[in-house]
Design an enzyme around this catalytic site. Structure first.
Site, PDB file in Angstrom:
ATOM      1  N   GLU A  13      -1.294  56.079  31.302  1.00  0.00           N
ATOM      2  CA  GLU A  13      -1.006  57.470  31.685  1.00  0.00           C
ATOM      3  C   GLU A  13      -1.644  58.472  30.726  1.00  0.00           C
ATOM      4  O   GLU A  13      -2.381  59.360  31.150  1.00  0.00           O
ATOM      5  CB  GLU A  13       0.518  57.689  31.730  1.00  0.00           C
ATOM      6  CG  GLU A  13       0.892  59.123  32.083  1.00  0.00           C
ATOM      7  CD  GLU A  13       2.342  59.281  32.526  1.00  0.00           C
ATOM      8  OE1 GLU A  13       2.909  58.344  33.136  1.00  0.00           O
ATOM      9  OE2 GLU A  13       2.903  60.347  32.261  1.00  0.00           O
ATOM     10  N   ASP A  23       4.329  54.968  26.386  1.00  0.00           N
ATOM     11  CA  ASP A  23       5.626  55.669  26.361  1.00  0.00           C
ATOM     12  C   ASP A  23       5.699  56.532  25.106  1.00  0.00           C
ATOM     13  O   ASP A  23       6.001  57.714  25.148  1.00  0.00           O
ATOM     14  CB  ASP A  23       6.757  54.642  26.380  1.00  0.00           C
ATOM     15  CG  ASP A  23       6.652  53.716  27.587  1.00  0.00           C
ATOM     16  OD1 ASP A  23       6.356  52.526  27.396  1.00  0.00           O
ATOM     17  OD2 ASP A  23       6.808  54.204  28.718  1.00  0.00           O
TER      18      ASP A  23
HETATM   19  O1  TRH Z   1      -1.058  51.962  26.235  1.00  0.00           O
HETATM   20  P1  TRH Z   1      -0.903  52.247  27.656  1.00  0.00           P
HETATM   21  O2  TRH Z   1      -1.220  51.166  28.612  1.00  0.00           O
HETATM   22  O3  TRH Z   1       0.587  52.717  27.935  1.00  0.00           O
HETATM   23  C1  TRH Z   1       1.241  52.381  29.159  1.00  0.00           C
HETATM   24  C2  TRH Z   1       1.262  53.602  30.050  1.00  0.00           C
HETATM   25  O4  TRH Z   1       1.777  54.704  29.356  1.00  0.00           O
HETATM   26  C3  TRH Z   1       2.132  53.344  31.259  1.00  0.00           C
HETATM   27  O5  TRH Z   1       2.303  54.546  32.012  1.00  0.00           O
HETATM   28  C4  TRH Z   1       3.475  52.825  30.823  1.00  0.00           C
HETATM   29  O6  TRH Z   1       4.237  52.502  31.941  1.00  0.00           O
HETATM   30  C5  TRH Z   1       3.289  51.612  29.963  1.00  0.00           C
HETATM   31  O7  TRH Z   1       2.529  51.968  28.808  1.00  0.00           O
HETATM   32  C6  TRH Z   1       4.635  51.058  29.551  1.00  0.00           C
HETATM   33  O8  TRH Z   1      -1.820  53.485  28.067  1.00  0.00           O
HETATM   34  P2  TRH Z   1      -1.739  55.021  27.733  1.00  0.00           P
HETATM   35  O9  TRH Z   1      -0.680  55.677  28.563  1.00  0.00           O
HETATM   36  O10 TRH Z   1      -3.108  55.545  27.865  1.00  0.00           O
HETATM   37  O11 TRH Z   1      -1.272  55.127  26.226  1.00  0.00           O
HETATM   38  C7  TRH Z   1      -2.181  54.828  25.202  1.00  0.00           C
HETATM   39  C8  TRH Z   1      -1.890  55.788  24.062  1.00  0.00           C
HETATM   40  O12 TRH Z   1      -2.577  55.339  22.888  1.00  0.00           O
HETATM   41  C9  TRH Z   1      -2.412  57.183  24.347  1.00  0.00           C
HETATM   42  O13 TRH Z   1      -1.507  58.144  23.837  1.00  0.00           O
HETATM   43  C10 TRH Z   1      -3.723  57.230  23.590  1.00  0.00           C
HETATM   44  C11 TRH Z   1      -3.372  56.424  22.375  1.00  0.00           C
HETATM   45  N1  TRH Z   1      -4.514  55.854  21.662  1.00  0.00           N
HETATM   46  C12 TRH Z   1      -4.804  56.374  20.421  1.00  0.00           C
HETATM   47  O14 TRH Z   1      -4.141  57.290  19.940  1.00  0.00           O
HETATM   48  N2  TRH Z   1      -5.856  55.857  19.734  1.00  0.00           N
HETATM   49  C13 TRH Z   1      -6.631  54.839  20.226  1.00  0.00           C
HETATM   50  O15 TRH Z   1      -7.580  54.397  19.549  1.00  0.00           O
HETATM   51  C14 TRH Z   1      -6.306  54.306  21.524  1.00  0.00           C
HETATM   52  C15 TRH Z   1      -7.129  53.204  22.117  1.00  0.00           C
HETATM   53  C16 TRH Z   1      -5.237  54.841  22.236  1.00  0.00           C
END
Ligand code: TRH
Length: 374
Positions: free
Chosen positions: A263, A26
């Site tokens: 996402e 989010d």
């Molecule tokens: O962390 P998530 O599982 O977030 C989820 C989804 O957004 C989902 O749609 C929502 O309903 C739920 O949360 C509540 O996966 P997502 O969306 O890939 O978000 C991870 C974020 O973290 C993304 O912006 C990438 C960032 N990230 C980094 O910046 N550095 C890192 O090392 C890693 C592993 C991730």
């Protein structure tokens, strides 16, 4: 729109409201949206209820002082009409505070109110994109804004500088990736009950693999597998340290396979144009399978993979997402997918080329907001 004194006349003021349900996404989506808007000269304030999650994504990166990050407003906080932005983005139906809605109603020129929806490849999204929804109590209208993969949706976040950089750099590494002996695999997942079976297959493979596990439940699972598996063959496993969001694309670009989730990392893997295995955010009654298959039906249909190869990929992804009928595919399909890796890479590139023909989310959102804010 007459911007208040001190704001450049052709920019709009945006207030983004974000409640963190769980994980990082989010905040991840909202921060990426805020950065893209500010990079295009807009003025942005982000209200977020979990500043620590955001701080992790920002890291020590302080290059966006223009984005005003504010805590979620206290229930006692009152807002004046002047404090209300030209465009109010409510991320994932998070319900902005009533006092802010009341101030929105008092504004002489009503702000554009956007409900930024979760990303989906399902076809119904197109018919719902930009639909207005009059508020039952306030003289305000909210518009549903659906990101998506077709021109009839709101598009995907793609910063203005991203396109050129990805096309030039990744083509080189992509060609290199197809021939590389050791497969570099990035793993960012939810709980994965089949992880051990997959690690067994990787360890038994003649093809060396370097598995880099991000901060996620699979990290401890992989460590316990390592502690109980003597012969790990040509498989090496390392921790992928958490990096600031601004460095995340570079991490993805260094890998041949992208096991991502949610996402935002899911979208960034598509811009990296590497074969991706999506661990979709689980939902009740398995409705997430519709969303998963809707994406892969589009993604796999690029004229590169034949039906058998598409089925192989789809069944592996279903197994990865816990579809019990396909559980064995984790073991039976992996080696076959590795053997057709160059085709999967070509498919990922074809998919990105298709996406690049569409207008990005912020370009579309700005146009939509401007035509409403009169
Ligand atoms: O962390 P998530 O599982 O977030 C989820 C989804 O957004 C989902 O749609 C929502 O309903 C739920 O949360 C509540 O996966 P997502 O969306 O890939 O978000 C991870 C974020 O973290 C993304 O912006 C990438 C960032 N990230 C980094 O910046 N550095 C890192 O090392 C890693 C592993 C991730």
């Amino acid at each position: 729109m007459n911007s208040p004194p001190g704001y450049p006349s052709n920019t709009l003021r945006w207030d983004i409201f974000c409640r963190v349900i769980d994980n990082y996404g989010d905040a991840g989506v909202c921060w990426r949206l805020a950065v893209d808007l500010v990079e295009r000269g807009e003025t942005v304030q982000l209200f977020i209820d979990e500043p620590l999650v955001l701080a992790q994504l920002q890291g020590t990166d302080s290059s966006f002082p223009d984005i005003k990050v504010s805590p979620w407003p206290e229930s006692t906080r009152l807002f004046s009409a002047d404090e209300v932005a030209d465009v109010v983005v409510e991320a994932f139906a998070c319900d902005p505070p009533v006092s802010y809605l009341e101030a929105m109603q008092q504004r002489s020129i009503k702000p554009t109110w956007i409900n930024l929806e979760y990303l989906s490849a399902e076809s119904w999204v197109e018919a719902h994109h930009t639909l207005p929804s009059p508020h039952p109590r306030y003289a305000l209208t909210k518009h549903f804004y659906f990101p998506g993969f077709t021109p009839a949706t709101g598009g995907l976040i793609r910063e203005a500088l991203l396109t050129a950089s990805l096309t030039s750099v990744n083509t080189a590494t992509t060609e290199g990736a197809a021939a590389a002996a050791t497969q570099a695999i990035f793993l960012f997942s939810y709980e994965q009950p089949l992880l051990d079976q997959w690690l067994d297959v990787l360890a038994a493979s003649v093809r060396p693999a370097q598995l880099n596990v991000a901060v996620c439940p699979s990290r401890s699972q992989a460590k316990s597998w390592q502690s109980t598996t003597a012969n790990r063959g040509a498989l090496s496993i390392s921790d992928a340290p958490f990096v600031p969001q601004s460095d995340f694309d570079a991490v993805l670009a260094q890998h041949d396979w992208l096991f991502i989730r949610g996402e935002d990392s899911f979208v960034r893997a598509q811009w990296a144009a590497k074969p991706l295995v999506w661990h979709i955010y689980p939902q009740a009654d398995h409705v997430h399978f519709d969303k998963l298959l809707a994406f892969y039906d589009r993604y796999l249909n690029q004229g590169v993979l034949n039906c058998e190869q598409q089925t192989l990929y789809r069944e592996f992804v279903l197994a990865w997402n816990g579809a019990s009928a396909f559980e064995l595919a984790i073991s039976t399909h992996w080696q076959k997918l590795v053997e057709i890796y160059p085709l999967l890479l070509a498919n990922a590139l074809a998919w990105r080329s298709y996406l690049l023909t569409q207008r990005d989310l912020v370009t579309q959102l700005k146009d939509f907001a401007r035509h409403l804010v009169k």
